[in-house]
Design an enzyme around this catalytic site. Structure first.
Site, PDB file in Angstrom:
ATOM      1  N   TYR A  96       0.837  -1.193   0.000  1.00 46.34           N
ATOM      2  CA  TYR A  96       0.000   0.000   0.000  1.00 46.34           C
ATOM      3  C   TYR A  96       0.876   1.248   0.000  1.00 46.34           C
ATOM      4  O   TYR A  96       1.557   1.533   0.970  1.00 46.34           O
ATOM      5  CB  TYR A  96      -0.931   0.019   1.207  1.00 46.34           C
ATOM      6  CG  TYR A  96      -1.823  -1.193   1.344  1.00 46.34           C
ATOM      7  CD1 TYR A  96      -2.122  -2.010   0.253  1.00 46.34           C
ATOM      8  CD2 TYR A  96      -2.377  -1.525   2.571  1.00 46.34           C
ATOM      9  CE1 TYR A  96      -2.935  -3.122   0.393  1.00 46.34           C
ATOM     10  CE2 TYR A  96      -3.202  -2.632   2.722  1.00 46.34           C
ATOM     11  CZ  TYR A  96      -3.470  -3.428   1.634  1.00 46.34           C
ATOM     12  OH  TYR A  96      -4.283  -4.531   1.786  1.00 46.34           O
ATOM     13  N   HIS A 163       0.873 -11.819   1.715  1.00 49.04           N
ATOM     14  CA  HIS A 163      -0.176 -11.078   1.016  1.00 49.04           C
ATOM     15  C   HIS A 163      -0.802 -11.900  -0.113  1.00 49.04           C
ATOM     16  O   HIS A 163      -2.023 -11.914  -0.275  1.00 49.04           O
ATOM     17  CB  HIS A 163       0.415  -9.780   0.463  1.00 49.04           C
ATOM     18  CG  HIS A 163      -0.579  -8.692   0.262  1.00 49.04           C
ATOM     19  ND1 HIS A 163      -0.232  -7.367   0.192  1.00 49.04           N
ATOM     20  CD2 HIS A 163      -1.924  -8.712   0.117  1.00 49.04           C
ATOM     21  CE1 HIS A 163      -1.305  -6.625   0.012  1.00 49.04           C
ATOM     22  NE2 HIS A 163      -2.352  -7.422  -0.054  1.00 49.04           N
ATOM     23  N   PRO A 243     -15.555  -5.543   3.198  1.00 50.39           N
ATOM     24  CA  PRO A 243     -16.809  -6.033   3.768  1.00 50.39           C
ATOM     25  C   PRO A 243     -18.048  -5.236   3.381  1.00 50.39           C
ATOM     26  O   PRO A 243     -19.163  -5.734   3.517  1.00 50.39           O
ATOM     27  CB  PRO A 243     -16.559  -5.953   5.285  1.00 50.39           C
ATOM     28  CG  PRO A 243     -15.563  -4.863   5.442  1.00 50.39           C
ATOM     29  CD  PRO A 243     -14.662  -4.989   4.238  1.00 50.39           C
ATOM     30  N   ARG A 246     -16.279  -2.132  -1.213  1.00 51.26           N
ATOM     31  CA  ARG A 246     -15.656  -0.902  -1.711  1.00 51.26           C
ATOM     32  C   ARG A 246     -16.649   0.267  -1.743  1.00 51.26           C
ATOM     33  O   ARG A 246     -16.556   1.160  -2.594  1.00 51.26           O
ATOM     34  CB  ARG A 246     -15.053  -1.121  -3.089  1.00 51.26           C
ATOM     35  CG  ARG A 246     -13.963  -2.196  -3.142  1.00 51.26           C
ATOM     36  CD  ARG A 246     -13.545  -2.458  -4.579  1.00 51.26           C
ATOM     37  NE  ARG A 246     -12.391  -3.313  -4.711  1.00 51.26           N
ATOM     38  CZ  ARG A 246     -12.436  -4.633  -4.844  1.00 51.26           C
ATOM     39  NH1 ARG A 246     -13.593  -5.255  -4.838  1.00 51.26           N
ATOM     40  NH2 ARG A 246     -11.330  -5.347  -4.978  1.00 51.26           N
ATOM     41  N   PHE A 248     -20.065   0.069  -2.095  1.00 52.86           N
ATOM     42  CA  PHE A 248     -21.372  -0.195  -2.692  1.00 52.86           C
ATOM     43  C   PHE A 248     -22.438  -0.438  -1.627  1.00 52.86           C
ATOM     44  O   PHE A 248     -23.549   0.114  -1.693  1.00 52.86           O
ATOM     45  CB  PHE A 248     -21.287  -1.406  -3.630  1.00 52.86           C
ATOM     46  CG  PHE A 248     -22.582  -1.727  -4.329  1.00 52.86           C
ATOM     47  CD1 PHE A 248     -22.972  -1.008  -5.443  1.00 52.86           C
ATOM     48  CD2 PHE A 248     -23.408  -2.749  -3.877  1.00 52.86           C
ATOM     49  CE1 PHE A 248     -24.176  -1.285  -6.088  1.00 52.86           C
ATOM     50  CE2 PHE A 248     -24.606  -3.041  -4.513  1.00 52.86           C
ATOM     51  CZ  PHE A 248     -24.986  -2.311  -5.630  1.00 52.86           C
TER      52      PHE A 248
END
Length: 365
Positions: A96, A163, A243, A246, A248
């Site tokens: 990240y 990862h 969860p 993103r 929605f």
């Protein structure tokens, strides 16, 4: 605007209503007559590690994947504020940024290090700041861990995930490298991400796996095919990323939402125009159940995940403290057995577009 949109209890409605009414987030939850579990203490166990029942995914604070990178000092304030609101489980990764996300998390938590659980992830090769592929070789992982410790401003990482599995390196070798790091006191617990049940078992045989982190939400339920149950059988926690899909399931988008070609959203299979239009039926369902329970669609989505297994700890990401507060309100929501069965029946009637096939859970992503 259709009737569902008029009736829905959105994030902005939730925040303004709670402020005006002087209500706490927990006040909005409905007490169930037959809860599936005892009322939450706000904590859960993933393996032998105690964490807040909902963590904080920090990726969006620096990565630029789904929103422009934010000011680092502002994001440090969000991380610190999340701790003040009950979050003790913070998730980051060397990927990240790359690297800068760990710096933000490390700076924010250095003064309260002993009071929090830091999870990070490694397993990629970089050319400078450009990721060039996966690398699960033990010598690379051990070198990468040194950089992670430096950026996180700590001498140990509580939970270190691989990862992604490197297809060129047996998982047993990567797990063995983490085992060595644990023996050296640089890592406390081992995790893996987006892996098959078979890989979980192989890794667990070498070094006890504490948590598996993979995408899981009302929309993306592929890991209900053996992965989550495998975790339960082995005493492993399951940590869902994405969860609320993103954003929605937080009522952030609708059937009119469109994304530019350079947006990460444009490459996500359930964010095509066709998928969004089709999957609005699920958002409507979450809205309706949110109204029924007196909570937002995001809270309902998180509470539903928590109700699936006692060893599930979702890590929703955000860059806003008001969303952290909203997310934490999901901890106090209870469901009856009847409610869960009723919702599952309604859920499975919706044919979703853009989601993974169940068989894909049986291979490493």
């Amino acid at each position: 605007m259709n009737d569902n949109k008029k009736k829905s209890f959105k994030r902005r409605d939730f925040i303004s209503t709670a402020t005006l009414a002087g209500l706490s987030l927990s006040t909005l939850s409905t007490k169930a007559s037959i809860p599936t579990t005892k009322p939450s203490s706000g904590k859960r166990m993933i393996g032998e590690l105690e964490v807040s029942a909902i963590g904080l995914g920090c990726m969006s604070m620096t990565s630029g994947h789904y929103n422009p990178p934010r000011n680092h000092k502002a994001m440090e304030a969000v991380v610190k504020g999340a701790f003040d609101r009950g979050v003790t489980f913070f998730d980051t990764a060397e990927y990240y940024g790359p690297f800068t996300n760990e710096e933000v998390v490390g700076n924010a938590l250095k003064d309260i290090r002993k009071q929090v659980i830091i999870a990070s992830k490694f397993g990629f090769q970089f050319d400078g700041n450009r990721p060039t592929g996966r690398n699960g070789r033990p010598e690379h992982l051990k070198k990468a861990a040194e950089g992670m410790l430096r950026r996180l401003k700590t001498d140990y990482i509580d939970l270190l995930y691989l990862h992604r599995v490197d297809p060129e390196v047996p998982i047993e070798e990567s797990a063995g490298a983490v085992s060595d790091l644990i023996k050296e006191g640089k890592v406390r617990y081992f995790g893996i991400s987006e892996t098959s049940p078979e890989t979980i078992k192989k890794a667990h045989a070498v070094q006890k796996v504490t948590a598996v982190q993979s995408e899981y939400s009302l929309i993306e339920r592929v890991h209900e095919n053996q992965v989550i149950d495998t975790c339960g059988e082995l005493g492993i926690g399951f940590v869902p990323w994405g969860p609320v899909t993103r954003g929605f399931l937080a009522d952030k988008f609708n059937e009119y939402s469109r994304f530019s070609d350079d947006s990460r959203f444009a490459s996500v299979s359930y964010y095509t125009p066709e998928a969004i239009a089709n999957n609005m039926a699920l958002l409507d369902l979450a809205r309706d159940w949110g109204l029924r329970k007196g909570i937002t669609p995001a809270q309902f989505s998180l509470a539903w995940l928590l109700a699936q297994r006692p060893y599930i700890v979702p890590i929703p990401g955000t860059t806003k403290l008001q969303h952290v507060e909203e997310n934490m309100g999901a901890i106090d929501v209870n469901f009856t057995v009847v409610e869960l069965k009723e919702f599952r029946t309604e859920l499975e009637k919706i044919k979703l577009v853009g989601v993974r096939e169940p068989e894909s859970a049986l291979t490493n992503k």
